[in-house]
Scaffold this active site. Structure first.
Site, PDB file in Angstrom:
ATOM      1  N   ASP A   1       0.811  -1.268   0.172  1.00 12.35           N
ATOM      2  CA  ASP A   1       0.019   0.057  -0.046  1.00 12.35           C
ATOM      3  C   ASP A   1       1.042   1.227  -0.054  1.00 12.35           C
ATOM      4  O   ASP A   1       1.876   1.380   0.804  1.00 12.35           O
ATOM      5  CB  ASP A   1      -0.893   0.097   1.354  1.00 12.35           C
ATOM      6  CG  ASP A   1      -1.820   1.185   1.295  1.00 12.35           C
ATOM      7  OD1 ASP A   1      -2.880   1.030   0.850  1.00 12.35           O
ATOM      8  OD2 ASP A   1      -1.288   2.322   1.764  1.00 12.35           O
TER       9      ASP A   1
ATOM     10  N   TYR B   1       2.746   9.706   0.364  1.00 11.22           N
ATOM     11  CA  TYR B   1       3.892   9.337   1.090  1.00 11.22           C
ATOM     12  C   TYR B   1       5.258   9.501   0.566  1.00 11.22           C
ATOM     13  O   TYR B   1       6.329   9.148   1.005  1.00 11.22           O
ATOM     14  CB  TYR B   1       3.766   7.794   1.101  1.00 11.22           C
ATOM     15  CG  TYR B   1       2.204   7.263   1.745  1.00 11.22           C
ATOM     16  CD1 TYR B   1       1.495   7.993   2.285  1.00 11.22           C
ATOM     17  CD2 TYR B   1       1.948   6.120   1.719  1.00 11.22           C
ATOM     18  CE1 TYR B   1       0.249   7.606   2.930  1.00 11.22           C
ATOM     19  CE2 TYR B   1       0.745   5.527   2.058  1.00 11.22           C
ATOM     20  CZ  TYR B   1      -0.306   6.324   2.848  1.00 11.22           C
ATOM     21  OH  TYR B   1      -1.325   6.123   3.254  1.00 11.22           O
TER      22      TYR B   1
ATOM     23  N   LYS C   1      -3.090   5.982  -3.745  1.00 15.78           N
ATOM     24  CA  LYS C   1      -4.089   6.923  -3.771  1.00 15.78           C
ATOM     25  C   LYS C   1      -3.841   8.276  -4.125  1.00 15.78           C
ATOM     26  O   LYS C   1      -2.784   9.046  -4.336  1.00 15.78           O
ATOM     27  CB  LYS C   1      -4.383   7.210  -2.158  1.00 15.78           C
ATOM     28  CG  LYS C   1      -4.168   5.737  -1.493  1.00 15.78           C
ATOM     29  CD  LYS C   1      -4.300   5.744   0.124  1.00 15.78           C
ATOM     30  CE  LYS C   1      -4.165   4.476   0.799  1.00 15.78           C
ATOM     31  NZ  LYS C   1      -2.679   4.436   0.914  1.00 15.78           N
TER      32      LYS C   1
ATOM     33  N   HIS D   1      -7.850   9.496  -1.435  1.00 16.49           N
ATOM     34  CA  HIS D   1      -7.319   9.216  -0.196  1.00 16.49           C
ATOM     35  C   HIS D   1      -8.102   9.670   0.911  1.00 16.49           C
ATOM     36  O   HIS D   1      -8.204   9.281   1.651  1.00 16.49           O
ATOM     37  CB  HIS D   1      -5.857  10.072  -0.212  1.00 16.49           C
ATOM     38  CG  HIS D   1      -4.813   9.574   0.701  1.00 16.49           C
ATOM     39  ND1 HIS D   1      -3.641   9.415   0.337  1.00 16.49           N
ATOM     40  CD2 HIS D   1      -5.063   9.052   1.915  1.00 16.49           C
ATOM     41  CE1 HIS D   1      -3.011   9.119   1.474  1.00 16.49           C
ATOM     42  NE2 HIS D   1      -4.063   8.672   2.536  1.00 16.49           N
TER      43      HIS D   1
END
Ligand code: A2P
Length: 294
Positions: A52, A57, A82, A115
């Site tokens: 994931d 990120y 996402k 997200h």
């Protein structure tokens, strides 16, 4: 990367509206650069087949590098990314999804998620763009993240193809009964992010007691509690190879009904750990006793 000569046991999967989602995945928030590459490599070695990530990120390149270095065929790893909540207008969404897939070095992901919801952008437009991303082959499946029940219902009604998952915070301190019921009604998986409460649950005395009885680690007890709930997957984050392995090793023991109930009873009103400024209005706990507890 050469994968271990002893192939790890197969991780069970959830069938959600046509998607087969491995029930345990690696969370990668805060695993960036070399740390991200090492974590994903360690996870694939240990037997994870679900990774994931998210544009936010800033590790999609690292994740892609680790995937490329593995000898695994592309269709054996379930990759999720996402689109951030500032990119939910249709054109922004398409560009963001394309950029994520490119950074990962893939030609598609397995699951593309919104997200976080964004009340400033009409949900119709975002869900339309999400469905278009699937139609155009950028992703095999689509879903949402951090959507409480009312928003999830709207998203499901707007989607022209089935949503397969809602990724939300879920762990023993946070009652998600309402959300679980909504996901189940729509054939969707609930993918638990922060399944260890970002580490907060690891020192809980009830968890420690149950861990001692089973000769397991606290993290394994929490993850096993999640795995014994139908339709639930989890993506614990770790960048430590030993803990990454530990978190997957939860399919060879079982919690009895009493242990399950003791863990469920840990839910509390202030149990949520993820509370960014842009969060939507959350669902109230289904159990009034939880709302009343400090
Ligand atoms: P680390 O990356 O050093 O292992 P969550 O997934 O709920 O957000 O929790 C992630 C946090 O829990 C991280 O700080 C991670 O640290 C820690 N963690 C993950 N797995 C374990 C484990 N098996 N035992 C102890 N801590 C863990």
């Amino acid at each position: 990367m050469g994968l271990s000569a002893h192939p790890p046991a197969t991780v069970p999967a959830i069938d959600a509206n046509g998607a087969r989602i491995p029930r345990m995945g690696l969370g990668t928030w805060r695993s960036t650069h070399d740390e991200g590459v090492c974590a994903v490599r360690a996870a694939l070695e240990a037997g994870y087949r679900h990774i994931d990530t998210a544009a936010r990120y800033e590790n999609e390149q690292a994740v892609g590098q680790a995937l490329a270095a593995s000898a695994l065929p592309r269709d054996e790893v379930f990759v999720t990314t996402k689109v951030w909540h500032t990119e939910l207008r249709a054109n922004d969404f398409r560009r963001a999804a394309q950029a994520s897939v490119a950074r990962l070095g893939l030609d598609h992901v397995d699951l593309l998620l919104v997200h976080w919801p964004n009340p400033e952008v009409p949900l119709e437009e975002t869900i339309g763009a999400l469905c278009d991303a699937q139609r155009s082959g950028l992703t095999r499946h689509i879903g949402v993240s951090n959507f409480p029940v009312a928003l999830l219902e709207r998203a499901v009604a707007l989607a022209s193809v089935p949503l397969v998952a809602n990724q939300c915070e879920y762990h023993p301190y946070l009652d998600q009964t309402r959300l679980l019921a909504a996901c189940s009604r729509h054939g969707m998986a609930l993918i638990s992010h922060s399944p260890l409460g970002s580490g907060k649950l690891l020192a809980d005395p009830v968890i420690a007691d149950i861990a001692q009885r089973h000769e397991r680690k606290p993290a394994q007890i929490i993850l096993r509690w999640l795995m014994q709930q139908p339709g639930v997957a989890a993506i614990p984050k770790s960048s430590n190879p030993v803990r990454i392995g530990e978190n997957l090793a939860v399919f060879d023991f079982e919690l009895d009904a009493l242990s399950m109930a003791r863990i469920s009873a840990l839910a509390r009103a202030d149990g949520r750990v993820s509370k960014p400024a842009w969060h939507p209005e959350w669902d109230t706990p289904a159990n009034p006793l939880v709302a009343a507890k400090p």
